[in-house]
Scaffold this active site. Structure first.
Site, PDB file in Angstrom:
ATOM      1  N   ASP A  35     132.930  -9.521  94.257  1.00 26.73           N
ATOM      2  CA  ASP A  35     132.689 -10.238  92.927  1.00 26.73           C
ATOM      3  C   ASP A  35     133.976 -10.381  92.158  1.00 26.73           C
ATOM      4  OD1 ASP A  35     131.599 -10.920  90.363  1.00 26.73           O
ATOM      5  OD2 ASP A  35     129.772 -10.783  91.295  1.00 26.73           O
ATOM      6  N   PHE A  84     125.987 -15.776  96.559  1.00 21.93           N
ATOM      7  CA  PHE A  84     125.602 -16.155  95.407  1.00 21.93           C
ATOM      8  C   PHE A  84     126.718 -16.723  94.575  1.00 21.93           C
ATOM      9  CE2 PHE A  84     122.686 -12.715  96.388  1.00 21.93           C
ATOM     10  CZ  PHE A  84     121.391 -13.282  96.089  1.00 21.93           C
ATOM     11  N   SER A 128     119.695 -24.774  94.438  1.00 24.11           N
ATOM     12  CA  SER A 128     118.735 -24.947  93.251  1.00 24.11           C
ATOM     13  C   SER A 128     117.853 -26.238  93.254  1.00 24.11           C
ATOM     14  CB  SER A 128     119.677 -25.198  91.883  1.00 24.11           C
ATOM     15  OG  SER A 128     119.088 -25.506  90.986  1.00 24.11           O
ATOM     16  N   TYR A 153     127.619 -29.657  88.660  1.00 24.93           N
ATOM     17  CA  TYR A 153     127.157 -28.362  89.123  1.00 24.93           C
ATOM     18  C   TYR A 153     126.165 -28.677  90.268  1.00 24.93           C
ATOM     19  CZ  TYR A 153     123.795 -24.659  89.418  1.00 24.93           C
ATOM     20  OH  TYR A 153     122.963 -23.510  89.931  1.00 24.93           O
ATOM     21  N   LYS A 157     125.762 -28.376  94.350  1.00 27.64           N
ATOM     22  CA  LYS A 157     124.682 -27.405  95.299  1.00 27.64           C
ATOM     23  C   LYS A 157     124.211 -28.488  96.458  1.00 27.64           C
ATOM     24  CE  LYS A 157     124.516 -23.862  92.994  1.00 27.64           C
ATOM     25  NZ  LYS A 157     124.852 -22.479  93.853  1.00 27.64           N
ATOM     26  N   PHE A 182     113.777 -22.021  91.744  1.00 30.55           N
ATOM     27  CA  PHE A 182     113.328 -22.792  90.430  1.00 30.55           C
ATOM     28  C   PHE A 182     114.151 -21.964  89.194  1.00 30.55           C
ATOM     29  CE2 PHE A 182     110.914 -26.420  91.964  1.00 30.55           C
ATOM     30  CZ  PHE A 182     111.232 -26.237  93.054  1.00 30.55           C
ATOM     31  N   GLY A 301     119.865 -34.549  79.348  1.00 26.97           N
ATOM     32  CA  GLY A 301     119.737 -34.192  80.821  1.00 26.97           C
ATOM     33  C   GLY A 301     118.656 -33.387  81.429  1.00 26.97           C
TER      34      GLY A 301
HETATM   35  P1  NAD Z   1     125.901 -15.138  87.776  1.00 26.26           P
HETATM   36  O1  NAD Z   1     126.932 -16.145  87.077  1.00 26.26           O
HETATM   37  O2  NAD Z   1     124.859 -14.101  86.945  1.00 26.26           O
HETATM   38  O3  NAD Z   1     126.300 -14.696  89.104  1.00 26.26           O
HETATM   39  C1  NAD Z   1     127.320 -15.191  90.072  1.00 26.26           C
HETATM   40  C2  NAD Z   1     128.370 -14.136  90.228  1.00 26.26           C
HETATM   41  O4  NAD Z   1     129.209 -14.548  91.033  1.00 26.26           O
HETATM   42  C3  NAD Z   1     129.030 -13.516  89.015  1.00 26.26           C
HETATM   43  O5  NAD Z   1     129.035 -11.937  88.911  1.00 26.26           O
HETATM   44  C4  NAD Z   1     130.521 -14.054  89.123  1.00 26.26           C
HETATM   45  O6  NAD Z   1     131.452 -13.197  88.552  1.00 26.26           O
HETATM   46  C5  NAD Z   1     130.720 -14.304  90.485  1.00 26.26           C
HETATM   47  N1  NAD Z   1     131.352 -15.283  91.038  1.00 26.26           N
HETATM   48  C6  NAD Z   1     131.763 -16.316  90.416  1.00 26.26           C
HETATM   49  N2  NAD Z   1     132.772 -17.286  91.239  1.00 26.26           N
HETATM   50  C7  NAD Z   1     133.135 -16.262  91.974  1.00 26.26           C
HETATM   51  C8  NAD Z   1     134.398 -16.141  92.923  1.00 26.26           C
HETATM   52  N3  NAD Z   1     135.057 -17.329  93.080  1.00 26.26           N
HETATM   53  N4  NAD Z   1     134.466 -15.120  93.681  1.00 26.26           N
HETATM   54  C9  NAD Z   1     133.781 -13.806  93.422  1.00 26.26           C
HETATM   55  N5  NAD Z   1     132.859 -13.772  92.583  1.00 26.26           N
HETATM   56  C10 NAD Z   1     132.645 -14.804  91.959  1.00 26.26           C
HETATM   57  O7  NAD Z   1     124.637 -16.401  88.237  1.00 26.26           O
HETATM   58  P2  NAD Z   1     123.143 -15.851  88.940  1.00 26.26           P
HETATM   59  O8  NAD Z   1     122.396 -16.548  88.092  1.00 26.26           O
HETATM   60  O9  NAD Z   1     123.097 -14.869  89.564  1.00 26.26           O
HETATM   61  O10 NAD Z   1     123.241 -17.270  90.088  1.00 26.26           O
HETATM   62  C11 NAD Z   1     123.659 -16.957  91.432  1.00 26.26           C
HETATM   63  C12 NAD Z   1     123.548 -18.071  92.473  1.00 26.26           C
HETATM   64  O11 NAD Z   1     122.208 -18.676  92.113  1.00 26.26           O
HETATM   65  C13 NAD Z   1     124.553 -19.028  91.905  1.00 26.26           C
HETATM   66  O12 NAD Z   1     125.176 -19.719  93.100  1.00 26.26           O
HETATM   67  C14 NAD Z   1     123.851 -20.145  91.143  1.00 26.26           C
HETATM   68  O13 NAD Z   1     124.538 -21.455  90.914  1.00 26.26           O
HETATM   69  C15 NAD Z   1     122.433 -20.027  91.798  1.00 26.26           C
HETATM   70  N6  NAD Z   1     121.247 -20.418  91.008  1.00 26.26           N
HETATM   71  C16 NAD Z   1     120.986 -19.780  89.734  1.00 26.26           C
HETATM   72  C17 NAD Z   1     119.825 -20.194  88.966  1.00 26.26           C
HETATM   73  C18 NAD Z   1     119.632 -19.356  87.806  1.00 26.26           C
HETATM   74  O14 NAD Z   1     118.915 -19.951  86.882  1.00 26.26           O
HETATM   75  N7  NAD Z   1     120.184 -18.392  87.563  1.00 26.26           N
HETATM   76  C19 NAD Z   1     119.309 -21.268  89.255  1.00 26.26           C
HETATM   77  C20 NAD Z   1     119.560 -21.857  90.787  1.00 26.26           C
HETATM   78  C21 NAD Z   1     120.332 -21.582  91.608  1.00 26.26           C
HETATM   79  C1  UD1 Z   2     118.838 -25.281  83.720  1.00 33.61           C
HETATM   80  C2  UD1 Z   2     119.884 -26.359  84.374  1.00 33.61           C
HETATM   81  C3  UD1 Z   2     119.365 -25.917  85.765  1.00 33.61           C
HETATM   82  C4  UD1 Z   2     119.866 -24.762  86.543  1.00 33.61           C
HETATM   83  C5  UD1 Z   2     119.029 -23.735  85.551  1.00 33.61           C
HETATM   84  C6  UD1 Z   2     119.481 -22.546  85.643  1.00 33.61           C
HETATM   85  C7  UD1 Z   2     119.884 -28.346  82.800  1.00 33.61           C
HETATM   86  C8  UD1 Z   2     119.540 -29.579  82.647  1.00 33.61           C
HETATM   87  N1  UD1 Z   2     119.333 -27.752  83.932  1.00 33.61           N
HETATM   88  O1  UD1 Z   2     117.440 -25.498  83.991  1.00 33.61           O
HETATM   89  O2  UD1 Z   2     120.270 -27.052  86.576  1.00 33.61           O
HETATM   90  O3  UD1 Z   2     119.841 -24.439  87.777  1.00 33.61           O
HETATM   91  O4  UD1 Z   2     119.183 -24.111  84.207  1.00 33.61           O
HETATM   92  O5  UD1 Z   2     120.668 -22.130  85.267  1.00 33.61           O
HETATM   93  O6  UD1 Z   2     120.795 -27.621  82.167  1.00 33.61           O
HETATM   94  N2  UD1 Z   2     114.699 -25.025  76.094  1.00 33.61           N
HETATM   95  C9  UD1 Z   2     114.356 -24.975  74.888  1.00 33.61           C
HETATM   96  N3  UD1 Z   2     115.123 -24.479  73.986  1.00 33.61           N
HETATM   97  C10 UD1 Z   2     116.392 -23.740  74.528  1.00 33.61           C
HETATM   98  C11 UD1 Z   2     116.506 -23.673  75.824  1.00 33.61           C
HETATM   99  C12 UD1 Z   2     115.803 -24.313  76.822  1.00 33.61           C
HETATM  100  O7  UD1 Z   2     113.519 -25.833  74.656  1.00 33.61           O
HETATM  101  O8  UD1 Z   2     117.059 -23.175  73.652  1.00 33.61           O
HETATM  102  C13 UD1 Z   2     113.867 -25.523  77.448  1.00 33.61           C
HETATM  103  C14 UD1 Z   2     114.401 -26.848  78.016  1.00 33.61           C
HETATM  104  O9  UD1 Z   2     114.255 -27.996  77.303  1.00 33.61           O
HETATM  105  C15 UD1 Z   2     113.415 -26.537  79.340  1.00 33.61           C
HETATM  106  C16 UD1 Z   2     113.331 -25.327  79.487  1.00 33.61           C
HETATM  107  O10 UD1 Z   2     113.271 -24.656  78.035  1.00 33.61           O
HETATM  108  O11 UD1 Z   2     112.300 -27.490  79.127  1.00 33.61           O
HETATM  109  C17 UD1 Z   2     113.840 -24.367  80.257  1.00 33.61           C
HETATM  110  O12 UD1 Z   2     115.347 -24.557  80.021  1.00 33.61           O
HETATM  111  P1  UD1 Z   2     116.449 -23.812  80.780  1.00 33.61           P
HETATM  112  O13 UD1 Z   2     116.046 -22.365  80.802  1.00 33.61           O
HETATM  113  O14 UD1 Z   2     117.670 -24.040  80.177  1.00 33.61           O
HETATM  114  O15 UD1 Z   2     116.429 -24.147  82.375  1.00 33.61           O
HETATM  115  P2  UD1 Z   2     116.434 -25.579  82.881  1.00 33.61           P
HETATM  116  O16 UD1 Z   2     116.598 -26.731  82.222  1.00 33.61           O
HETATM  117  O17 UD1 Z   2     115.004 -25.949  83.572  1.00 33.61           O
END
Ligand code: NAD
Ligand code: UD1
Length: 343
Positions: A35, A84, A128, A153, A157, A182, A301
């Site tokens: 990381d 990740f 995602s 973004y 994916k 999700f 969005g």
């Molecule tokens: P996060 O940002 O908490 O974790 C990602 C980690 O990767 C961080 O610690 C960051 O420092 C590290 N990182 C980023 N770029 C790097 C690089 N080039 N080299 C080394 N380390 C690097 O994110 P997360 O929520 O844990 O998400 C993990 C994965 O899941 C990501 O690929 C994200 O796109 C995907 N994802 C997350 C969500 C979500 O809601 N959290 C939803 C769908 C998909």
């Molecule tokens: C968002 C991203 C999605 C990403 C995910 C995890 C967008 C459009 N989508 O999902 O691509 O994988 O985050 O990082 O950005 N909400 C409120 N008030 C707030 C925040 C959110 O009402 O202050 C609502 C939003 O409108 C949504 C729900 O809460 O309906 C969830 O929002 P959020 O947690 O941002 O996730 P996603 O939008 O589903």
């Protein structure tokens, strides 16, 4: 006891990665973290070690750095890689597309080159549900068509899934899964690790807990005029510990496949949709504190509603999301209170 299989966990100090490291150790794997801490804090490693009561090997560096990556692959004989590491803020990706395509695609390319060169058989990739956009039918299955991405973004994916599909199909000895998460929420029940959003959170749950903790004044509900029962958007919120377990199951599943090249995609959710208003109501019940919120305009969005069909993952991976929304909210609140005490 047999020797633990070594697994490289890129982004292992991040939100989902850190919880997965805990689950991997509990399942007798030996995770090695890579990381660059671009979106996390080295203290996370201490939190993981505190939970596990054992030390974890980690490398601080960028997974696009071939010299570093190849030296790590030379040092360890990996059974698998869980990739990740990525940049994940949707809005930021619209403002800085090159940074997002650069980080998310280049880091995947380096990992694919490394697994090929060092003959690592198994790869788990973080995708995602954003690849589905607003689906025409719910729940979404893995066969539901992927819509054009709404952000750079989301496009990274989609492209990453396609790249992995092509690489596996090119007769490489690689077995891979893309996991379409999700909405991950919650924290480890110990409150020693959790989500650490930098700056003002974009996501709902960290905004809810920060508002309840007095860090934010008011939560804005982004629209209550959607075509849903209470007018607010619906999502499929999954506890991060359930998500972490699915990564361990995915690795085992790949190890069990007899073909040398194999690719599969899985939805990881609960199968249940929850509205923003239902989240607020549940949070107030669980935390026992009132939440200051107001209804504002829709967020550009946002999609109206999405939730997963998880039948495929449940059957193939022998996995199921077990924790409830209320448990996830209680764990996040506990985590929020723990970090609010840190000066
Ligand atoms: P996060 O940002 O908490 O974790 C990602 C980690 O990767 C961080 O610690 C960051 O420092 C590290 N990182 C980023 N770029 C790097 C690089 N080039 N080299 C080394 N380390 C690097 O994110 P997360 O929520 O844990 O998400 C993990 C994965 O899941 C990501 O690929 C994200 O796109 C995907 N994802 C997350 C969500 C979500 O809601 N959290 C939803 C769908 C998909
Ligand atoms: C968002 C991203 C999605 C990403 C995910 C995890 C967008 C459009 N989508 O999902 O691509 O994988 O985050 O990082 O950005 N909400 C409120 N008030 C707030 C925040 C959110 O009402 O202050 C609502 C939003 O409108 C949504 C729900 O809460 O309906 C969830 O929002 P959020 O947690 O941002 O996730 P996603 O939008 O589903």
């Amino acid at each position: 006891m047999s020797k633990s299989k070594q697994v490289l966990v890129t982004g292992g100090a991040g939100y989902i990665g850190s919880h997965t490291v805990v689950s991997l150790v509990n399942a007798n794997y030996k995770p090695i973290i890579l990381d660059d801490f671009s979106n996390s804090n080295p203290q996370v490693i201490e939190g993981i070690q505190d939970i596990l009561q054992e030390s974890i090997t980690y490398y601080r560096g960028d997974c696009r750095d071939w010299d570093l990556v190849s030296s790590i692959f030379n040092e360890h004989q990996f059974d698998g890689v869980i990739h990740f590491a990525a940049s994940k803020a949707v809005g930021e990706s619209v403002e800085q597309p090159l940074r997002y395509y650069g980080n998310n695609l280049d880091s995947l390319m380096v990992m694919l080159r490394a697994v090929e060169q060092f003959k690592v058989p198994n790869l788990v990739f973080s995708s995602s549900c954003t690849v589905y956009g607003q689906p025409d039918h719910l729940p979404v299955t893995e066969e539901t068509e992927r819509k054009p991405a709404a952000s750079p973004y989301g496009n990274t994916k989609k492209i990453s899934e396609d790249i992995i599909f092509d690489v596996v199909g090119s007769a490489a000895n690689l077995k891979a899964v893309s996991l379409r998460y999700f909405n991950p929420i919650g924290a480890h029940p110990s409150a020693k690790i959790g989500e650490l959003p930098l700056g003002t959170p974009n996501n709902l749950i960290p905004f809810v807990t920060q508002t309840a903790a007095g860090i934010r004044d008011v939560l804005t509900v982004f629209g209550d005029d959607y075509n849903t029962p209470d007018g607010t958007c619906i999502r499929d919120y999954i506890h991060v510990m359930d998500l972490s377990d699915a990564h361990v199951r995915s690795l085992t599943y790949l190890e069990e496949q007899s073909e040398s090249s194999y690719y599969e995609v899985f939805n990881l959710g609960t199968g249940k949709g929850t509205s923003v208003m239902e989240v607020i109501k549940s949070f107030q019940e669980v935390a026992g504190v009132p939440l200051n919120y107001r209804v504002g305009p829709r967020r550009s969005g946002d999609i109206e509603q999405i939730f997963a069909s998880v039948k495929k993952a449940e059957k193939a991976l022998n996995w199921k999301a077990l924790k409830t929304m209320k448990q996830a909210l209680a764990d996040t609140w506990k985590w929020q209170q723990a970090i609010s005490k840190i000066p």
